[in-house]
Design an enzyme around this catalytic site. Structure first.
Site, PDB file in Angstrom:
ATOM      1  N   SER A  21       0.814  -1.219   0.000  1.00 42.89           N
ATOM      2  CA  SER A  21       0.000   0.000   0.000  1.00 42.89           C
ATOM      3  C   SER A  21       0.843   1.262   0.000  1.00 42.89           C
ATOM      4  O   SER A  21       1.887   1.342   0.661  1.00 42.89           O
ATOM      5  CB  SER A  21      -0.879  -0.001   1.258  1.00 42.89           C
ATOM      6  OG  SER A  21      -1.458   1.276   1.442  1.00 42.89           O
TER       7      SER A  21
ATOM      8  N   GLU B 273       0.102   3.694   1.624  1.00 39.38           N
ATOM      9  CA  GLU B 273       0.119   4.169   3.019  1.00 39.38           C
ATOM     10  C   GLU B 273       1.491   3.978   3.650  1.00 39.38           C
ATOM     11  O   GLU B 273       1.850   4.680   4.589  1.00 39.38           O
ATOM     12  CB  GLU B 273      -0.924   3.397   3.843  1.00 39.38           C
ATOM     13  CG  GLU B 273      -2.320   3.964   3.777  1.00 39.38           C
ATOM     14  CD  GLU B 273      -2.458   5.298   4.492  1.00 39.38           C
ATOM     15  OE1 GLU B 273      -2.947   6.245   3.854  1.00 39.38           O
ATOM     16  OE2 GLU B 273      -2.070   5.414   5.664  1.00 39.38           O
TER      17      GLU B 273
ATOM     18  N   TYR C  42      -1.927   0.158  10.661  1.00 36.71           N
ATOM     19  CA  TYR C  42      -2.173  -0.500   9.367  1.00 36.71           C
ATOM     20  C   TYR C  42      -0.940  -0.397   8.488  1.00 36.71           C
ATOM     21  O   TYR C  42      -0.466  -1.398   7.918  1.00 36.71           O
ATOM     22  CB  TYR C  42      -3.382   0.161   8.677  1.00 36.71           C
ATOM     23  CG  TYR C  42      -3.541  -0.209   7.223  1.00 36.71           C
ATOM     24  CD1 TYR C  42      -4.142  -1.404   6.848  1.00 36.71           C
ATOM     25  CD2 TYR C  42      -3.081   0.651   6.214  1.00 36.71           C
ATOM     26  CE1 TYR C  42      -4.274  -1.748   5.510  1.00 36.71           C
ATOM     27  CE2 TYR C  42      -3.222   0.315   4.874  1.00 36.71           C
ATOM     28  CZ  TYR C  42      -3.815  -0.887   4.533  1.00 36.71           C
ATOM     29  OH  TYR C  42      -3.942  -1.225   3.199  1.00 36.71           O
TER      30      TYR C  42
HETATM   31  P1  NAP Z   1     -11.533  -4.512   1.454  1.00 34.56           P
HETATM   32  O1  NAP Z   1     -12.672  -4.176   0.554  1.00 34.56           O
HETATM   33  O2  NAP Z   1     -11.534  -4.022   2.849  1.00 34.56           O
HETATM   34  O3  NAP Z   1     -11.414  -6.114   1.459  1.00 34.56           O
HETATM   35  C1  NAP Z   1     -10.631  -6.776   2.409  1.00 34.56           C
HETATM   36  C2  NAP Z   1     -10.921  -8.255   2.332  1.00 34.56           C
HETATM   37  O4  NAP Z   1     -10.187  -8.923   3.380  1.00 34.56           O
HETATM   38  C3  NAP Z   1     -12.391  -8.624   2.560  1.00 34.56           C
HETATM   39  O5  NAP Z   1     -12.715  -9.710   1.741  1.00 34.56           O
HETATM   40  C4  NAP Z   1     -12.395  -9.039   4.024  1.00 34.56           C
HETATM   41  O6  NAP Z   1     -13.476  -9.871   4.376  1.00 34.56           O
HETATM   42  C5  NAP Z   1     -11.088  -9.775   4.082  1.00 34.56           C
HETATM   43  N1  NAP Z   1     -10.614 -10.023   5.447  1.00 34.56           N
HETATM   44  C6  NAP Z   1     -10.553  -9.137   6.470  1.00 34.56           C
HETATM   45  N2  NAP Z   1     -10.068  -9.757   7.569  1.00 34.56           N
HETATM   46  C7  NAP Z   1      -9.828 -11.037   7.230  1.00 34.56           C
HETATM   47  C8  NAP Z   1      -9.340 -12.174   7.926  1.00 34.56           C
HETATM   48  N3  NAP Z   1      -9.013 -12.103   9.220  1.00 34.56           N
HETATM   49  N4  NAP Z   1      -9.201 -13.331   7.252  1.00 34.56           N
HETATM   50  C9  NAP Z   1      -9.552 -13.435   5.959  1.00 34.56           C
HETATM   51  N5  NAP Z   1     -10.038 -12.396   5.246  1.00 34.56           N
HETATM   52  C10 NAP Z   1     -10.168 -11.217   5.883  1.00 34.56           C
HETATM   53  O7  NAP Z   1     -10.152  -4.042   0.800  1.00 34.56           O
HETATM   54  P2  NAP Z   1      -9.820  -3.694  -0.724  1.00 34.56           P
HETATM   55  O8  NAP Z   1     -10.043  -2.252  -0.939  1.00 34.56           O
HETATM   56  O9  NAP Z   1     -10.465  -4.677  -1.601  1.00 34.56           O
HETATM   57  O10 NAP Z   1      -8.239  -3.898  -0.726  1.00 34.56           O
HETATM   58  C11 NAP Z   1      -7.669  -5.176  -1.018  1.00 34.56           C
HETATM   59  C12 NAP Z   1      -6.278  -5.244  -0.411  1.00 34.56           C
HETATM   60  O11 NAP Z   1      -5.470  -4.201  -0.975  1.00 34.56           O
HETATM   61  C13 NAP Z   1      -6.201  -5.039   1.088  1.00 34.56           C
HETATM   62  O12 NAP Z   1      -5.136  -5.807   1.571  1.00 34.56           O
HETATM   63  C14 NAP Z   1      -5.877  -3.567   1.239  1.00 34.56           C
HETATM   64  O13 NAP Z   1      -5.243  -3.331   2.475  1.00 34.56           O
HETATM   65  C15 NAP Z   1      -4.967  -3.365   0.057  1.00 34.56           C
HETATM   66  N6  NAP Z   1      -4.941  -2.031  -0.535  1.00 34.56           N
HETATM   67  C16 NAP Z   1      -6.098  -1.412  -0.889  1.00 34.56           C
HETATM   68  C17 NAP Z   1      -6.050  -0.186  -1.509  1.00 34.56           C
HETATM   69  C18 NAP Z   1      -7.305   0.531  -1.928  1.00 34.56           C
HETATM   70  O14 NAP Z   1      -7.238   1.735  -2.195  1.00 34.56           O
HETATM   71  N7  NAP Z   1      -8.441  -0.152  -2.045  1.00 34.56           N
HETATM   72  C19 NAP Z   1      -4.805   0.421  -1.765  1.00 34.56           C
HETATM   73  C20 NAP Z   1      -3.649  -0.249  -1.398  1.00 34.56           C
HETATM   74  C21 NAP Z   1      -3.724  -1.477  -0.795  1.00 34.56           C
HETATM   75  P3  NAP Z   1     -14.944  -9.257   4.717  1.00 34.56           P
HETATM   76  O15 NAP Z   1     -15.588  -8.982   3.384  1.00 34.56           O
HETATM   77  O16 NAP Z   1     -15.593 -10.319   5.485  1.00 34.56           O
HETATM   78  O17 NAP Z   1     -14.713  -7.987   5.492  1.00 34.56           O
HETATM   79  N1  GDD Z   2     -12.513   7.207   6.058  1.00 37.61           N
HETATM   80  C1  GDD Z   2     -12.631   8.539   6.193  1.00 37.61           C
HETATM   81  N2  GDD Z   2     -13.791   9.032   6.728  1.00 37.61           N
HETATM   82  N3  GDD Z   2     -11.627   9.343   5.794  1.00 37.61           N
HETATM   83  C2  GDD Z   2     -11.792  10.667   5.908  1.00 37.61           C
HETATM   84  C3  GDD Z   2     -12.941  11.230   6.436  1.00 37.61           C
HETATM   85  C4  GDD Z   2     -13.995  10.378   6.876  1.00 37.61           C
HETATM   86  O1  GDD Z   2     -15.036  10.794   7.354  1.00 37.61           O
HETATM   87  N4  GDD Z   2     -12.813  12.578   6.400  1.00 37.61           N
HETATM   88  C5  GDD Z   2     -11.621  12.842   5.865  1.00 37.61           C
HETATM   89  N5  GDD Z   2     -10.987  11.691   5.576  1.00 37.61           N
HETATM   90  C6  GDD Z   2      -9.630  11.580   5.028  1.00 37.61           C
HETATM   91  C7  GDD Z   2      -8.698  10.665   5.830  1.00 37.61           C
HETATM   92  O2  GDD Z   2      -8.200  11.353   6.970  1.00 37.61           O
HETATM   93  C8  GDD Z   2      -7.637  10.374   4.772  1.00 37.61           C
HETATM   94  O3  GDD Z   2      -6.671  11.387   4.751  1.00 37.61           O
HETATM   95  C9  GDD Z   2      -8.415  10.399   3.455  1.00 37.61           C
HETATM   96  O4  GDD Z   2      -9.694  10.983   3.742  1.00 37.61           O
HETATM   97  C10 GDD Z   2      -8.637   9.026   2.828  1.00 37.61           C
HETATM   98  O5  GDD Z   2      -9.187   8.168   3.817  1.00 37.61           O
HETATM   99  P1  GDD Z   2      -9.741   6.709   3.432  1.00 37.61           P
HETATM  100  O6  GDD Z   2     -10.714   6.810   2.316  1.00 37.61           O
HETATM  101  O7  GDD Z   2     -10.189   6.070   4.709  1.00 37.61           O
HETATM  102  O8  GDD Z   2      -8.475   5.961   2.820  1.00 37.61           O
HETATM  103  P2  GDD Z   2      -6.949   5.892   3.297  1.00 37.61           P
HETATM  104  O9  GDD Z   2      -6.157   6.717   2.315  1.00 37.61           O
HETATM  105  O10 GDD Z   2      -6.790   6.166   4.722  1.00 37.61           O
HETATM  106  O11 GDD Z   2      -6.619   4.353   3.076  1.00 37.61           O
HETATM  107  C11 GDD Z   2      -7.040   3.687   1.878  1.00 37.61           C
HETATM  108  O12 GDD Z   2      -6.022   3.749   0.902  1.00 37.61           O
HETATM  109  C12 GDD Z   2      -4.820   3.060   1.251  1.00 37.61           C
HETATM  110  C13 GDD Z   2      -3.834   3.268   0.085  1.00 37.61           C
HETATM  111  O13 GDD Z   2      -3.231   4.523   0.196  1.00 37.61           O
HETATM  112  C14 GDD Z   2      -7.391   2.232   2.243  1.00 37.61           C
HETATM  113  O14 GDD Z   2      -7.980   1.610   1.136  1.00 37.61           O
HETATM  114  C15 GDD Z   2      -6.156   1.457   2.620  1.00 37.61           C
HETATM  115  O15 GDD Z   2      -6.488   0.068   2.794  1.00 37.61           O
HETATM  116  C16 GDD Z   2      -5.132   1.591   1.476  1.00 37.61           C
HETATM  117  O16 GDD Z   2      -3.944   0.882   1.771  1.00 37.61           O
END
Ligand code: NAP
Ligand code: GDD
Length: 339
Positions: A129, A131, A152
């Site tokens: 990520s 992050e 995280y």
């Molecule tokens: P997500 O929608 O939160 O999906 C996470 C998945 O992990 C869900 O299927 C969840 O199951 C499962 N999970 C959670 N805890 C678990 C456990 N203890 N054992 C087995 N499965 C478990 O995340 P996403 O957005 O698809 O992201 C996919 C991956 O990419 C994650 O690893 C995330 O950290 C990473 N990532 C995401 C982003 C982004 O912007 N989306 C960016 C960078 C990296 P449930 O459905 O039951 O909750």
């Molecule tokens: N969730 C959330 N809720 N975020 C908020 C809010 C709110 O009400 N208001 C402002 N934010 C700001 C957060 O402080 C952050 O700076 C930004 O919006 C994005 O927050 P999220 O959408 O929760 O995503 P994230 O950037 O913290 O994390 C996501 O992206 C990562 C990759 O950079 C997640 O998908 C992570 O799993 C992933 O790794």
């Protein structure tokens, strides 16, 4: 026929990746955790009756349970493993840091160990990520210093490093996709983009008036999730493993996303958005912007969807979804304001 395992197949990315691999003729084994309420909404359309031939096969598996991961790996003998499962919410990770570290960090190690001990020959993708870059200034690429700012991100940093370590120690074909934020109508409702687009739809339908948000000044490089699962697959098709930054190269503030989403339906966000410090994080990541030069050059990867298109796709999907729910009497006034 190639076989793939996807951990986290019920999540946003897992569901798109499953579709992507099925379209390419893979047999897909989706790992999902057990929950008391249904968690398969994003993949229900992929299910067939298990008594009929099917290329999508779900299994119960939890990243906290190493022995069942190893058993399934041994039985399935996949060609490719995509580790997408995670407690993926940054703010929540401050509230449940130990669990986050166990699933995100040690969970990744459990899968790598399962591969090593079973001797199954497969390629491995780790969902790293942006992050992890935390406070390192943008633009970030594969050589940027990691400075994680949350439990995280610290856990993802361990998972990233242990993936590199297994590659170097045991010759694994193991790759890290350092993905920047990617969104879609399937994004979880508590991430900021979906929280905003869902609220816009609810406000437009007259069942919500206020949207409580935290820090509007954070900048993110937001892309469209289906583009990003293609990048995951491309990494595992390379002869050599490697680590790749994936993002659009364009950053916007949360405020810009809010403005774009409200104005798309003719609303002024200032009439509805209230800042609630509850959503501030103990430590914030201020500015993420990808330098995805390597992914473009080596993988030939390009994003297809602009920021404005992404906002439109998500607002339109939520308008339709909330509209149907309101007409069906399922969506309630007042609910949904507290995610
Ligand atoms: P997500 O929608 O939160 O999906 C996470 C998945 O992990 C869900 O299927 C969840 O199951 C499962 N999970 C959670 N805890 C678990 C456990 N203890 N054992 C087995 N499965 C478990 O995340 P996403 O957005 O698809 O992201 C996919 C991956 O990419 C994650 O690893 C995330 O950290 C990473 N990532 C995401 C982003 C982004 O912007 N989306 C960016 C960078 C990296 P449930 O459905 O039951 O909750
Ligand atoms: N969730 C959330 N809720 N975020 C908020 C809010 C709110 O009400 N208001 C402002 N934010 C700001 C957060 O402080 C952050 O700076 C930004 O919006 C994005 O927050 P999220 O959408 O929760 O995503 P994230 O950037 O913290 O994390 C996501 O992206 C990562 C990759 O950079 C997640 O998908 C992570 O799993 C992933 O790794």
């Amino acid at each position: 026929m190639k076989k793939a395992i996807i951990t986290g197949c019920t999540g946003q990315d897992g569901s798109y990746l499953a579709e992507f691999l099925l379209q390419r003729g893979y047999e897909v084994h989706g790992f999902k955790r057990r929950s008391s309420s249904l968690n398969t909404e994003r993949i229900d359309h992929l299910y067939r009756d298990l008594h009929e031939p099917t290329q999508f096969i779900p299994h119960f598996a939890d990243l906290g349970d190493g022995s069942s991961l190893a058993t399934l790996l041994y039985e399935i003998r996949p060609d490719e493993v995509y580790n997408l499962a995670a407690q993926s919410h940054v703010k929540v990770s401050f509230e449940i840091p130990e669990y986050t570290a166990d699933i995100v960090g040690t969970g990744t190690l459990r899968i790598l160990e399962a591969i090593r001990r079973t001797g199954v020959q497969c390629r491995f993708y780790q969902a790293s990520s942006s992050e992890m870059f935390g406070s390192s200034p943008p633009p970030q690429n594969e050589t940027t210093a990691l400075h994680p700012r949350s439990p995280y991100a610290c856990s993802k940093t361990f998972a990233h490093n242990i993936t590199v370590n297994y590659r170097e120690s045991y010759g694994f074909h193991a790759s890290n996709g350092i993905l920047f934020n990617h969104e879609s109508p399937r994004r979880g409702e508590t991430f900021v983009t979906r929280k905003i687009t869902r609220a816009v739809a609810r406000i437009k339908h007259g069942i919500q008036s206020t949207l409580y948000l935290g820090n509007l000044e954070a900048r993110r490089d937001w892309g469209y999730a289906p583009d990003y699962v293609r990048a995951m697959w491309l990494m595992l098709q390379q002869d050599a493993p490697g680590d790749y930054v994936v993002g659009t190269g364009e950053a916007h503030t949360v405020r810009e996303f809010v403005e774009a989403a409200f104005s798309y339906v003719g609303l002024d966000w200032k009439d509805h958005v209230v800042i609630d410090p509850h959503y501030f994080r103990p430590a914030e990541v201020d500015f993420l912007q990808a330098d995805a030069t390597k992914a473009r050059r080596v993988l030939g990867w390009e994003p297809t969807t602009s920021f404005r298109q992404l906002v439109r796709i998500m607002v339109e999907a939520d308008l339709q979804d909330i509209g149907q729910r309101v007409r069906g009497g399922f969506e309630q006034i007042g609910a949904g304001a507290h995610v």
